[in-house]
Design a protein around this motif. Structure first.
Motif, short mmCIF file in Angstrom:
data_model
loop_
_atom_site.label_atom_id
_atom_site.label_comp_id
_atom_site.label_asym_id
_atom_site.label_seq_id
_atom_site.Cartn_x
_atom_site.Cartn_y
_atom_site.Cartn_z
N MET A 1 130.43 101.69 -17.61
CA MET A 1 129.90 103.03 -17.60
C MET A 1 129.34 103.37 -16.22
N ALA A 2 129.47 104.61 -15.82
CA ALA A 2 128.97 105.05 -14.52
C ALA A 2 127.47 104.88 -14.41
N ALA A 3 126.74 105.03 -15.52
CA ALA A 3 125.29 104.91 -15.49
C ALA A 3 124.83 103.50 -15.16
N ASP A 4 125.73 102.52 -15.27
CA ASP A 4 125.38 101.14 -14.98
C ASP A 4 125.52 100.78 -13.50
N ILE A 5 125.94 101.72 -12.67
CA ILE A 5 126.11 101.46 -11.25
C ILE A 5 124.74 101.31 -10.60
N GLN A 6 124.54 100.19 -9.95
CA GLN A 6 123.27 99.93 -9.27
C GLN A 6 123.21 100.76 -7.98
N PRO A 7 122.03 101.29 -7.64
CA PRO A 7 121.91 102.04 -6.40
C PRO A 7 122.20 101.14 -5.20
N SER A 8 123.02 101.63 -4.28
CA SER A 8 123.32 100.85 -3.10
C SER A 8 123.77 101.74 -1.95
N VAL A 9 123.57 101.22 -0.75
CA VAL A 9 124.01 101.86 0.49
C VAL A 9 124.60 100.74 1.32
N THR A 10 125.93 100.76 1.52
CA THR A 10 126.61 99.66 2.17
C THR A 10 127.52 100.15 3.29
N ILE A 11 127.37 99.57 4.46
CA ILE A 11 128.30 99.86 5.55
C ILE A 11 129.55 99.04 5.26
N THR A 12 130.67 99.72 5.00
CA THR A 12 131.90 99.02 4.63
C THR A 12 132.88 98.91 5.79
N GLU A 13 132.68 99.71 6.80
CA GLU A 13 133.58 99.69 7.95
C GLU A 13 132.82 100.15 9.17
N ALA A 14 132.96 99.43 10.25
CA ALA A 14 132.34 99.82 11.52
C ALA A 14 133.27 99.42 12.64
N GLU A 15 134.11 100.36 13.03
CA GLU A 15 135.08 100.08 14.08
C GLU A 15 134.91 101.13 15.17
N GLY A 16 134.57 100.67 16.36
CA GLY A 16 134.43 101.58 17.49
C GLY A 16 133.41 102.67 17.22
N GLN A 17 133.86 103.88 17.29
CA GLN A 17 132.98 105.03 17.15
C GLN A 17 132.86 105.55 15.73
N ARG A 18 133.48 104.88 14.77
CA ARG A 18 133.51 105.35 13.38
C ARG A 18 132.87 104.34 12.45
N VAL A 19 132.01 104.84 11.56
CA VAL A 19 131.36 104.01 10.56
C VAL A 19 131.57 104.65 9.19
N VAL A 20 131.92 103.81 8.21
CA VAL A 20 132.07 104.27 6.83
C VAL A 20 130.96 103.62 6.00
N VAL A 21 130.26 104.46 5.26
CA VAL A 21 129.17 103.98 4.42
C VAL A 21 129.45 104.41 2.99
N CYS A 22 129.38 103.46 2.05
CA CYS A 22 129.55 103.77 0.63
C CYS A 22 128.17 103.80 -0.02
N LEU A 23 127.91 104.89 -0.70
CA LEU A 23 126.67 105.05 -1.45
C LEU A 23 127.02 105.07 -2.92
N ALA A 24 126.14 104.51 -3.75
CA ALA A 24 126.45 104.43 -5.18
C ALA A 24 125.18 104.51 -6.01
N GLY A 25 125.37 104.90 -7.26
CA GLY A 25 124.29 104.90 -8.24
C GLY A 25 123.40 106.12 -8.16
N GLU A 26 122.21 105.97 -8.71
CA GLU A 26 121.21 107.03 -8.68
C GLU A 26 120.29 106.77 -7.50
N LEU A 27 120.43 107.59 -6.46
CA LEU A 27 119.63 107.42 -5.25
C LEU A 27 118.40 108.31 -5.37
N GLU A 28 117.31 107.68 -5.80
CA GLU A 28 116.06 108.39 -6.03
C GLU A 28 115.08 108.11 -4.91
N ALA A 29 113.94 108.76 -4.96
CA ALA A 29 112.95 108.71 -3.87
C ALA A 29 112.62 107.29 -3.42
#
Length: 107
Positions: A1-29
């Motif tokens: 279930m989508a509600a079971d996704i743990q909150p996270s912020v992960t840099i998944t790619e960092a090549e040269g001048q470009r960075v990809v960050v995946c965010l997941a879950g409920e990102l609360e205060a």
């Protein structure tokens, strides 16, 4: 279930001048500090393009949206910010925080 996704912020790619960050879950205060720490990562600060994958974000608190806005606007050099996969409810919060004025936001 989508509600079971743990909150996270992960840099998944960092090549040269470009960075990809995946965010997941409920990102609360309580996640704002972690967001700020991730966006202060040297790989983020050196990049000129940030791509944020928000497909797995169920909820984004306004505090976290402001943390994202602050990080993007306080980078040492101007950045191109691209947000992909944000749900409409998340897009509304990004808009309320002014992120849509500094980023391209796609569903």
């Amino acid at each position: 279930m989508a509600a079971d996704i743990q909150p996270s912020v992960t840099i998944t790619e960092a090549e040269g001048q470009r960075v990809v960050v995946c965010l997941a879950g409920e990102l609360e205060a309580h996640m704002a500090l972690e967001l700020e720490e991730r966006f202060a990562d040297p790989r983020m600060l050196q990049a000129r393009e940030w791509v944020l994958d928000m497909e797995a974000v169920i909820w984004l608190d306004l505090t976290c949206a402001y943390a994202l806005f602050r990080a993007a606007t306080s980078a040492p050099e101007p950045i191109a910010l691209h947000i992909h996969g944000a749900r409409r409810s998340v897009q509304h919060i990004l808009r309320d925080a002014g992120v849509d004025a500094i980023a391209t936001v796609n569903e």
